[in-house]
Design a protein around this motif. Structure first.
Motif, mmCIF file in Angstrom:
data_model
loop_
_atom_site.group_PDB
_atom_site.id
_atom_site.type_symbol
_atom_site.label_atom_id
_atom_site.label_comp_id
_atom_site.label_asym_id
_atom_site.label_seq_id
_atom_site.Cartn_x
_atom_site.Cartn_y
_atom_site.Cartn_z
ATOM 1 N N ASP A 92 -6.459 3.119 2.569
ATOM 2 C CA ASP A 92 -8.018 2.664 2.074
ATOM 3 C C ASP A 92 -7.553 1.647 0.875
ATOM 4 O O ASP A 92 -8.013 1.725 0.087
ATOM 5 C CB ASP A 92 -8.822 3.599 1.681
ATOM 6 N N PHE A 93 -6.484 0.862 1.304
ATOM 7 C CA PHE A 93 -5.882 -0.098 0.038
ATOM 8 C C PHE A 93 -6.843 -1.281 -0.216
ATOM 9 O O PHE A 93 -6.903 -1.708 0.783
ATOM 10 C CB PHE A 93 -4.297 -0.310 0.183
ATOM 11 N N ASP A 94 -7.358 -1.728 -1.312
ATOM 12 C CA ASP A 94 -8.147 -2.545 -1.685
ATOM 13 C C ASP A 94 -7.257 -3.854 -1.750
ATOM 14 O O ASP A 94 -6.398 -3.871 -2.651
ATOM 15 C CB ASP A 94 -8.925 -2.278 -2.825
ATOM 16 N N LYS A 95 -7.755 -4.996 -1.051
ATOM 17 C CA LYS A 95 -7.187 -6.174 -1.157
ATOM 18 C C LYS A 95 -7.286 -6.909 -2.631
ATOM 19 O O LYS A 95 -6.629 -7.677 -3.133
ATOM 20 C CB LYS A 95 -8.155 -7.134 -0.308
ATOM 21 N N SER A 96 -8.088 -6.344 -3.372
ATOM 22 C CA SER A 96 -8.144 -7.058 -4.823
ATOM 23 C C SER A 96 -7.107 -6.780 -5.625
ATOM 24 O O SER A 96 -6.750 -7.410 -6.503
ATOM 25 C CB SER A 96 -9.682 -6.570 -5.491
ATOM 26 N N ASN A 133 -0.468 -6.783 4.982
ATOM 27 C CA ASN A 133 -0.850 -5.400 4.862
ATOM 28 C C ASN A 133 -2.278 -5.046 5.627
ATOM 29 O O ASN A 133 -2.609 -6.037 6.058
ATOM 30 C CB ASN A 133 -1.170 -4.912 3.430
ATOM 31 N N HIS A 134 -2.315 -3.721 5.853
ATOM 32 C CA HIS A 134 -3.622 -3.443 6.119
ATOM 33 C C HIS A 134 -4.530 -3.004 4.825
ATOM 34 O O HIS A 134 -3.967 -2.382 4.023
ATOM 35 C CB HIS A 134 -3.537 -2.108 6.962
ATOM 36 N N PHE A 135 -5.712 -3.862 4.881
ATOM 37 C CA PHE A 135 -6.564 -3.290 3.750
ATOM 38 C C PHE A 135 -7.741 -2.742 4.264
ATOM 39 O O PHE A 135 -8.026 -2.853 5.357
ATOM 40 C CB PHE A 135 -6.934 -4.932 3.109
ATOM 41 N N THR A 154 -3.668 -8.011 7.700
ATOM 42 C CA THR A 154 -4.168 -9.415 7.311
ATOM 43 C C THR A 154 -2.748 -9.773 6.558
ATOM 44 O O THR A 154 -2.063 -9.340 5.687
ATOM 45 C CB THR A 154 -5.140 -9.162 6.279
ATOM 46 N N THR A 157 -6.156 -16.630 3.924
ATOM 47 C CA THR A 157 -6.383 -15.070 4.428
ATOM 48 C C THR A 157 -6.176 -15.370 5.975
ATOM 49 O O THR A 157 -7.270 -16.131 6.693
ATOM 50 C CB THR A 157 -7.612 -14.650 4.066
ATOM 51 N N SER A 203 0.759 -1.154 0.026
ATOM 52 C CA SER A 203 -0.100 -0.020 -0.018
ATOM 53 C C SER A 203 0.852 1.122 0.124
ATOM 54 O O SER A 203 0.361 2.348 0.100
ATOM 55 C CB SER A 203 -1.034 0.056 1.191
ATOM 56 N N THR A 206 -5.295 -9.883 -4.784
ATOM 57 C CA THR A 206 -5.717 -11.185 -5.068
ATOM 58 C C THR A 206 -6.200 -11.174 -6.542
ATOM 59 O O THR A 206 -6.222 -12.178 -7.211
ATOM 60 C CB THR A 206 -6.976 -11.412 -4.273
#
Ligand SMILES: C[S@@+](CC[C@H](N)C(=O)[O-])C[C@H]1O[C@@H](n2cnc3c(N)ncnc32)[C@H](O)[C@@H]1O
Length: 214
Positions: A171-175, A143-145, A198, A188, A117, A178
């Protein structure tokens, strides 16, 4: 975050990193390296190695290469390797993770802890990390997602415009992780103490066989 902001932000963080953000994120490094010690092959690449807080945690027999863009963070990692005699560290190199200077399929495992991120163009960094990972190899991304709902989600969205000052995107998106082609999500894990971070465990999918000619 652009690459100049990474440079200036981590030049500021380097002297205090281990006592602040580094201390608060210890469980992420411990869980990530425990997983790699148990399940990964010996050749490991740590992308965004920072001050090298994870380096002493690797089991004997691993060969760890660390890369980072920030000279100030890397200098601290090098001092740690020297002071603690970490002979399993094969090398530390200044490098932009968007253009990793390694051949395809060079590593059994790739780790990105608290960095995805932070980087500019994270999709490009993910693609590079997949490229240098051998088929069947494992990738850990800690990371923090972004949360989707609740008070914390509102705080994350509020802090998002300050990424260049903070040194990471709140505000980073896990997608982004993935959804990268060439890897599949295996597991996860929400990390203690409060599931703020996570651990994603991913596996390099086999390279498709070349189409038959003629
Ligand atoms: C929050 S620190 C995490 C350090 C370490 N992985 C840890 O868990 O303590 C993020 C690191 O990513 C590095 N970084 C950011 N953008 C980068 C890039 N494009 N290429 C390589 N390293 C980068 C920063 O310099 C910084 O050292």
């Amino acid at each position: 975050m652009d690459i100049d902001a990474v440079k200036s932000s981590y030049a500021r963080w380097a002297p205090i990193y281990d006592r602040t953000f580094g201390a608060a994120t210890r469980s992420g490094r411990t869980a990530s390296v425990e997983f790699m010690n148990a399940e990964a092959g010996p050749e490991i690449l740590e992308v965004g190695v920072g001050t090298g807080l994870a380096l002493p945690l690797y089991a004997p027999g691993k060969r760890v290469t660390g890369v980072d863009y920030s000279d100030e963070m890397l200098a601290r990692a090098a001092a740690r390797v020297e002071a603690e005699g970490l002979t399993h560290v094969a090398g530390l190199r200044q490098m932009d993770a968007r253009e990793l200077d390694f051949p395809d399929a060079s590593f059994d495992a790739v780790a990105a802890m608290h960095m995805i991120s932070v980087v500019p163009e994270p999709e490009r960094v993910m693609a590079e990390m997949v490229r240098v990972l051998r088929p069947g190899g494992v990738m850990v991304v800690t990371n923090h997602f972004a949360r989707e709902t609740g008070g914390l989600a509102r705080i994350e969205r509020f802090m998002a415009p300050f990424a260049n000052v903070l040194g990471w995107h709140s505000d980073f998106d896990k997608s982004v992780v993935t959804g990268t082609p060439g890897i599949a999500l295996r597991e996860t894990r929400a990390l203690p103490p409060v599931g703020m971070m996570t651990l994603l465990i991913l596996e390099r999918t086999p390279v498709a066989a070349a189409a038959a000619v003629g």
